[in-house]
Write an enzyme that holds these catalytic residues in place. Structure first.
Site, PDB file in Angstrom:
ATOM      1  N   TRP A   1      10.574  -7.914   3.632  1.00 55.65           N
ATOM      2  CA  TRP A   1       9.646  -7.549   4.700  1.00 55.65           C
ATOM      3  C   TRP A   1       9.534  -6.035   4.700  1.00 55.65           C
ATOM      4  O   TRP A   1      10.506  -5.332   4.971  1.00 55.65           O
ATOM      5  CB  TRP A   1      10.201  -8.052   6.040  1.00 55.65           C
ATOM      6  CG  TRP A   1       9.318  -7.825   7.219  1.00 55.65           C
ATOM      7  CD1 TRP A   1       9.076  -6.638   7.838  1.00 55.65           C
ATOM      8  CD2 TRP A   1       8.572  -8.807   7.936  1.00 55.65           C
ATOM      9  NE1 TRP A   1       8.233  -6.825   8.881  1.00 55.65           N
ATOM     10  CE2 TRP A   1       7.898  -8.150   8.976  1.00 55.65           C
ATOM     11  CE3 TRP A   1       8.407 -10.198   7.806  1.00 55.65           C
ATOM     12  CZ2 TRP A   1       7.078  -8.817   9.887  1.00 55.65           C
ATOM     13  CZ3 TRP A   1       7.594 -10.860   8.707  1.00 55.65           C
ATOM     14  CH2 TRP A   1       6.927 -10.174   9.736  1.00 55.65           C
ATOM     15  N   GLU A   2       8.353  -5.519   4.371  1.00 59.25           N
ATOM     16  CA  GLU A   2       8.225  -4.076   4.161  1.00 59.25           C
ATOM     17  C   GLU A   2       8.343  -3.302   5.473  1.00 59.25           C
ATOM     18  O   GLU A   2       7.669  -3.618   6.448  1.00 59.25           O
ATOM     19  CB  GLU A   2       6.887  -3.774   3.502  1.00 59.25           C
ATOM     20  CG  GLU A   2       6.749  -2.338   3.054  1.00 59.25           C
ATOM     21  CD  GLU A   2       7.883  -1.905   2.136  1.00 59.25           C
ATOM     22  OE1 GLU A   2       8.011  -2.460   1.048  1.00 59.25           O
ATOM     23  OE2 GLU A   2       8.668  -1.012   2.531  1.00 59.25           O
TER      24      GLU A   2
END
Lengths: 196, 196
Positions: free
Chosen positions: A102-103
């Site tokens: 998850w950036e």
């Protein structure tokens, strides 16, 4: 939270045909949809430019996936010569581990995260991986400099050119459900952006 | 300055067989070797950990290449949907443009730079590209967090898996010639690292 984009840059081999794989994708989609903010069933954001942090959002997602037997923050080595690093969430499958990132950093860190997934598949440390990042219309309300889906899209063609016989590389673009200037901002800090 | 490492991750098709290509590589190698510091013919660094800037080094390299008809800081689009961005140095060849990027940022930015070269080749905007970055033993004396060759090496296998029929992707690892505690530090600032 809403899924606006979903692309499989690589979807090759037996694993991608299994129910086990489609279950994994369903779990990820469900976990994204159940990430809420300032509402019992929706993600409601204060539409202040660059006003909201991203780490609390990611943490909610990881907690949701844990209900489906995913493990959070597992340290693993994805390639020979690479130091073990934390993967946001992984799940063990009959074909090996599946990773989700998850950036929370800038666009360069999305490049590294996706390259890491690709190398992990090539070196058979994982069977697949998915990178989740905000679309532009969501990113503008988040921490300054966070990478977004549209910014990364011109690079998809590179991953599609990889000779990978067995594995999955995917990318998901997410967005808030609703905007409301009266709800609290999401706390910043430990955002994963390079700090000097 | 010394070249310690040189790898071609992709070297495919007709261009890579031409004298024009080997001339380009020679020019890059010569330009690196003629980058000096605190000496008329050597690169002498003050071995202070994280003590030296990197931008002046890159500028010297670009100036050297200009003697061989390379152009510095050209803005070009390497892929559909990508905003035009500056490439450190390019040279026009009979098969298209050849790009060189000299890394001044953190390791994530090396990932982006190399992905950009790969996409540029896939989309036929360039015929090849080379990324130059310091080896670890040199990087330790440079700006905090600068990426180094060894850190990037685990990812080479990904680029080698790209299906590219015509083009060149290379990487060069460089080092100082000599250490001397009595020479001035290289000025920092505008280093290309993400600043907050």
């Amino acid at each position: 939270m809403r899924i606006l984009k979903e692309d499989f840059l690589i979807r090759s081999g037996e694993f991608a045909e299994l129910k086990e794989f489609s279950d994994i994708i369903n779990e990820i989609q469900n976990a994204i949809k159940t990430v809420t903010w300032n509402s019992p069933d929706k993600f409601v954001i204060n539409p202040k430019r660059k006003g909201n942090g991203v780490v609390p959002i990611k943490n909610n997602f990881i907690e949701d996936l844990k209900r489906y037997n995913w493990q959070g923050e597992v340290r693993m080595t994805l390639a020979k010569g690479m130091n073990p690093g934390p993967i946001d969430v992984i799940k063990d499958t009959s074909y090996g581990r599946f990773a989700v990132e998850w950036e929370t950093g800038n666009i360069s860190s999305s490049h590294r995260a996706m390259n890491k997934i690709a190398v992990g598949i090539i070196q058979k440390q994982i069977i697949g991986g998915i990178l989740i990042l905000p679309v532009k219309s969501f990113a503008k309300y988040l921490t300054d400099r966070i990478g977004n889906y549209e910014e990364f899209a011109p690079y998809f063609c590179m991953y599609e050119k990889l000779q990978i016989a067995e594995g999955v590389i995917g990318i998901i673009g997410i967005e808030h459900d609703k905007e409301d200037e009266n709800v609290p901002l999401i706390k910043k800090g430990k955002d994963g952006n390079a700090k000097k």
